[in-house]
Design a protein around this motif. Structure first.
Motif, PDB file in Angstrom:
ATOM      1  N   MET A 146      -9.086  14.635   6.484  1.00 50.77           N
ATOM      2  CA  MET A 146     -10.102  13.605   6.213  1.00 50.77           C
ATOM      3  C   MET A 146      -9.813  12.913   4.880  1.00 50.77           C
ATOM      4  O   MET A 146      -9.929  11.687   4.763  1.00 50.77           O
ATOM      5  CB  MET A 146     -11.494  14.228   6.216  1.00 50.77           C
ATOM      6  N   ALA A 147      -9.430  13.700   3.880  1.00 54.34           N
ATOM      7  CA  ALA A 147      -9.113  13.117   2.572  1.00 54.34           C
ATOM      8  C   ALA A 147      -7.927  12.159   2.677  1.00 54.34           C
ATOM      9  O   ALA A 147      -7.919  11.086   2.048  1.00 54.34           O
ATOM     10  CB  ALA A 147      -8.812  14.229   1.568  1.00 54.34           C
ATOM     11  N   GLN A 148      -6.946  12.514   3.491  1.00 56.70           N
ATOM     12  CA  GLN A 148      -5.785  11.645   3.645  1.00 56.70           C
ATOM     13  C   GLN A 148      -6.157  10.360   4.385  1.00 56.70           C
ATOM     14  O   GLN A 148      -5.613   9.290   4.108  1.00 56.70           O
ATOM     15  CB  GLN A 148      -4.665  12.384   4.378  1.00 56.70           C
ATOM     16  N   ARG A 149      -7.128  10.444   5.287  1.00 58.45           N
ATOM     17  CA  ARG A 149      -7.604   9.240   5.966  1.00 58.45           C
ATOM     18  C   ARG A 149      -8.319   8.301   4.992  1.00 58.45           C
ATOM     19  O   ARG A 149      -8.238   7.079   5.119  1.00 58.45           O
ATOM     20  CB  ARG A 149      -8.527   9.610   7.127  1.00 58.45           C
ATOM     21  N   GLY A 186       0.829  -1.195   0.000  1.00 60.30           N
ATOM     22  CA  GLY A 186       0.000   0.000   0.000  1.00 60.30           C
ATOM     23  C   GLY A 186       0.864   1.246   0.000  1.00 60.30           C
ATOM     24  O   GLY A 186       1.747   1.382   0.845  1.00 60.30           O
ATOM     25  N   VAL A 187       0.640   2.146  -0.959  1.00 54.65           N
ATOM     26  CA  VAL A 187       1.456   3.353  -1.089  1.00 54.65           C
ATOM     27  C   VAL A 187       0.570   4.587  -0.910  1.00 54.65           C
ATOM     28  O   VAL A 187      -0.478   4.701  -1.543  1.00 54.65           O
ATOM     29  CB  VAL A 187       2.164   3.405  -2.460  1.00 54.65           C
ATOM     30  N   ILE A 188       1.009   5.505  -0.053  1.00 54.16           N
ATOM     31  CA  ILE A 188       0.276   6.741   0.198  1.00 54.16           C
ATOM     32  C   ILE A 188       1.212   7.920  -0.049  1.00 54.16           C
ATOM     33  O   ILE A 188       2.300   7.990   0.511  1.00 54.16           O
ATOM     34  CB  ILE A 188      -0.264   6.784   1.643  1.00 54.16           C
ATOM     35  N   PHE A 189       0.771   8.845  -0.894  1.00 52.09           N
ATOM     36  CA  PHE A 189       1.592   9.987  -1.282  1.00 52.09           C
ATOM     37  C   PHE A 189       1.189  11.234  -0.484  1.00 52.09           C
ATOM     38  O   PHE A 189       0.277  11.199   0.335  1.00 52.09           O
ATOM     39  CB  PHE A 189       1.447  10.239  -2.777  1.00 52.09           C
ATOM     40  N   GLN A 190       1.879  12.336  -0.750  1.00 50.36           N
ATOM     41  CA  GLN A 190       1.585  13.579  -0.040  1.00 50.36           C
ATOM     42  C   GLN A 190       0.186  14.077  -0.353  1.00 50.36           C
ATOM     43  O   GLN A 190      -0.497  14.609   0.514  1.00 50.36           O
ATOM     44  CB  GLN A 190       2.615  14.650  -0.394  1.00 50.36           C
ATOM     45  N   GLU A 191      -0.262  13.870  -1.608  1.00 49.72           N
ATOM     46  CA  GLU A 191      -1.625  14.240  -1.977  1.00 49.72           C
ATOM     47  C   GLU A 191      -2.498  12.982  -1.912  1.00 49.72           C
ATOM     48  O   GLU A 191      -2.064  11.904  -2.323  1.00 49.72           O
ATOM     49  CB  GLU A 191      -1.674  14.807  -3.399  1.00 49.72           C
ATOM     50  N   PRO A 192      -3.730  13.106  -1.414  1.00 50.71           N
ATOM     51  CA  PRO A 192      -4.597  11.928  -1.278  1.00 50.71           C
ATOM     52  C   PRO A 192      -4.916  11.213  -2.591  1.00 50.71           C
ATOM     53  O   PRO A 192      -5.125  10.010  -2.620  1.00 50.71           O
ATOM     54  CB  PRO A 192      -5.874  12.497  -0.650  1.00 50.71           C
ATOM     55  N   ARG A 193      -4.981  11.969  -3.696  1.00 52.27           N
ATOM     56  CA  ARG A 193      -5.247  11.405  -5.019  1.00 52.27           C
ATOM     57  C   ARG A 193      -6.569  10.631  -5.055  1.00 52.27           C
ATOM     58  O   ARG A 193      -6.626   9.484  -5.527  1.00 52.27           O
ATOM     59  CB  ARG A 193      -4.086  10.512  -5.483  1.00 52.27           C
ATOM     60  N   LEU A 194      -7.620  11.269  -4.559  1.00 53.48           N
ATOM     61  CA  LEU A 194      -8.945  10.664  -4.581  1.00 53.48           C
ATOM     62  C   LEU A 194      -9.645  10.974  -5.903  1.00 53.48           C
ATOM     63  O   LEU A 194      -9.330  11.959  -6.565  1.00 53.48           O
ATOM     64  CB  LEU A 194      -9.788  11.196  -3.412  1.00 53.48           C
ATOM     65  N   PHE A 195     -10.615  10.140  -6.241  1.00 53.99           N
ATOM     66  CA  PHE A 195     -11.432  10.392  -7.425  1.00 53.99           C
ATOM     67  C   PHE A 195     -12.539  11.369  -7.028  1.00 53.99           C
ATOM     68  O   PHE A 195     -13.387  11.034  -6.191  1.00 53.99           O
ATOM     69  CB  PHE A 195     -12.042   9.103  -7.947  1.00 53.99           C
ATOM     70  N   PRO A 196     -12.560  12.587  -7.591  1.00 51.00           N
ATOM     71  CA  PRO A 196     -13.520  13.600  -7.135  1.00 51.00           C
ATOM     72  C   PRO A 196     -14.975  13.246  -7.400  1.00 51.00           C
ATOM     73  O   PRO A 196     -15.871  13.788  -6.756  1.00 51.00           O
ATOM     74  CB  PRO A 196     -13.103  14.858  -7.926  1.00 51.00           C
ATOM     75  N   TRP A 197     -15.240  12.349  -8.347  1.00 48.46           N
ATOM     76  CA  TRP A 197     -16.613  11.990  -8.707  1.00 48.46           C
ATOM     77  C   TRP A 197     -17.144  10.802  -7.885  1.00 48.46           C
ATOM     78  O   TRP A 197     -18.277  10.390  -8.062  1.00 48.46           O
ATOM     79  CB  TRP A 197     -16.696  11.669 -10.197  1.00 48.46           C
ATOM     80  N   ALA A 207     -20.930   8.822   2.457  1.00 47.38           N
ATOM     81  CA  ALA A 207     -21.557   9.309   1.222  1.00 47.38           C
ATOM     82  C   ALA A 207     -21.042  10.679   0.794  1.00 47.38           C
ATOM     83  O   ALA A 207     -21.518  11.247  -0.192  1.00 47.38           O
ATOM     84  CB  ALA A 207     -23.075   9.365   1.401  1.00 47.38           C
ATOM     85  N   ALA A 208     -20.050  11.202   1.516  1.00 48.22           N
ATOM     86  CA  ALA A 208     -19.499  12.523   1.177  1.00 48.22           C
ATOM     87  C   ALA A 208     -18.545  12.414  -0.011  1.00 48.22           C
ATOM     88  O   ALA A 208     -17.959  11.358  -0.270  1.00 48.22           O
ATOM     89  CB  ALA A 208     -18.774  13.109   2.377  1.00 48.22           C
ATOM     90  N   TYR A 209     -18.394  13.541  -0.730  1.00 47.39           N
ATOM     91  CA  TYR A 209     -17.463  13.612  -1.850  1.00 47.39           C
ATOM     92  C   TYR A 209     -16.180  14.316  -1.406  1.00 47.39           C
ATOM     93  O   TYR A 209     -16.192  15.077  -0.423  1.00 47.39           O
ATOM     94  CB  TYR A 209     -18.102  14.346  -3.030  1.00 47.39           C
ATOM     95  N   PRO A 210     -15.060  14.078  -2.096  1.00 52.29           N
ATOM     96  CA  PRO A 210     -13.783  14.677  -1.694  1.00 52.29           C
ATOM     97  C   PRO A 210     -13.832  16.189  -1.471  1.00 52.29           C
ATOM     98  O   PRO A 210     -13.181  16.706  -0.565  1.00 52.29           O
ATOM     99  CB  PRO A 210     -12.859  14.313  -2.866  1.00 52.29           C
ATOM    100  N   LYS A 211     -14.610  16.927  -2.280  1.00 50.62           N
ATOM    101  CA  LYS A 211     -14.686  18.388  -2.123  1.00 50.62           C
ATOM    102  C   LYS A 211     -15.310  18.793  -0.799  1.00 50.62           C
ATOM    103  O   LYS A 211     -15.169  19.938  -0.360  1.00 50.62           O
ATOM    104  CB  LYS A 211     -15.470  19.006  -3.288  1.00 50.62           C
TER     105      LYS A 211
END
Length: 257
Positions: free
Chosen positions: A137-140, A80-91, A127-131
């Motif tokens: 929270m996004a990093q979690r 499992g690799v985690i970067f400085q940015e969460p890199r989530l899918f915004p949709w 059910a929340a979106y990344p925005k």
């Protein structure tokens, strides 16, 4: 306790127009199951390069890397690799970001995602979106996604570097909670000495040009650590003094002495 990750005599050389540049030289390191190892050092010492090699993202090196007794030859879900940015899918919602390409209609996936949402303390945000999420929270969510397939090791490349001080401190405590509830070993790259000491069972200090292990400092303090304690401050001072030694060695090498 036997080693879960074994890095043996690893060296990495980049080729440029000015000639070869040795980024890492003769790295030897082992990580045990359930162990948290932080890697710290001056810029250019090869911290992120080492993490990419362990992740199987860079296989053009000498030496060997073994994970759970098997050689690391390519990327895979076992790392499992985690970067400085969460890199989530915004949709996608939180739960769908965690599930990634797996269907939440599968009862086993559904149960695992729900368990991870609880583990990373995101109840009520499935059910929340990344925005709609804070940086922490996004990093979690990114951490939960990395844990979904029960990786053999978790590799974190300055995941809290872009967070404010308060959120960063909260995320450090959250990560320790995750470690306590999960035996997955972790390697965590950081520039922050306090963070390195607070999280680790051992702190690996790298020196640059070429990147090599300067010293490994054990953290023999019981969890949870208190950053204000004399023992913590002593460890912090020890690592600072090691950085001063690295700087002196760099000055001597630069002067050609």
């Amino acid at each position: 306790m036997t080693s879960w990750l074994s890095i043996a005599d690893v060296s990495k050389t980049f080729h440029s127009a000015k000639g070869p540049i040795t980024a890492l030289q003769n790295i030897h390191l082992s990580v045990r199951e359930g162990e948290f190892v932080t890697v710290i050092g001056p810029s250019g010492c090869g911290k992120s390069t080492l993490l990419k090699i362990v992740a199987g993202l860079d296989t053009d090196h000498t030496g060997s890397v073994e994970l759970g007794g098997s050689p690391v030859l390519k990327p895979g879900i076992d790392k499992g690799v985690i970067f400085q940015e969460p890199r989530l899918f915004p949709w996608l919602t939180v739960e769908k970001n965690i599930a990634a390409n797996l269907s939440l209609r599968n009862p086993q996936v559904r149960k695992r995602v729900d368990t991870l949402i609880e583990l990373v303390r995101l109840r009520g945000f499935a059910a929340a979106y990344p925005k709609e999420l804070s940086g922490g929270m996004a990093q979690r969510v990114a951490i939960a996604r990395a844990l979904l397939r029960d990786p053999r090791i978790l590799l974190l490349d300055e995941p809290f570097g872009a967070l404010d001080a308060f959120t960063r401190a909260h995320m450090q405590e959250s990560l320790l909670d995750i470690l306590n509830g999960n035996r997955t070993p972790m390697i965590f790259v950081t520039h922050d000495i306090d963070e390195a000491v607070f999280l680790a069972h051992r702190v690996v200090i790298l020196r640059p040009r070429p990147g090599s292990i300067h010293k490994i400092v054990p953290v023999p303090l019981p969890f949870p650590l208190k950053k204000s304690s004399p023992e913590f401050q002593q460890l912090r001072s020890t690592i600072l003094s090691e950085f001063e030694q690295i700087e002196q060695l760099e000055q001597i090498q630069g002067a050609g002495i």
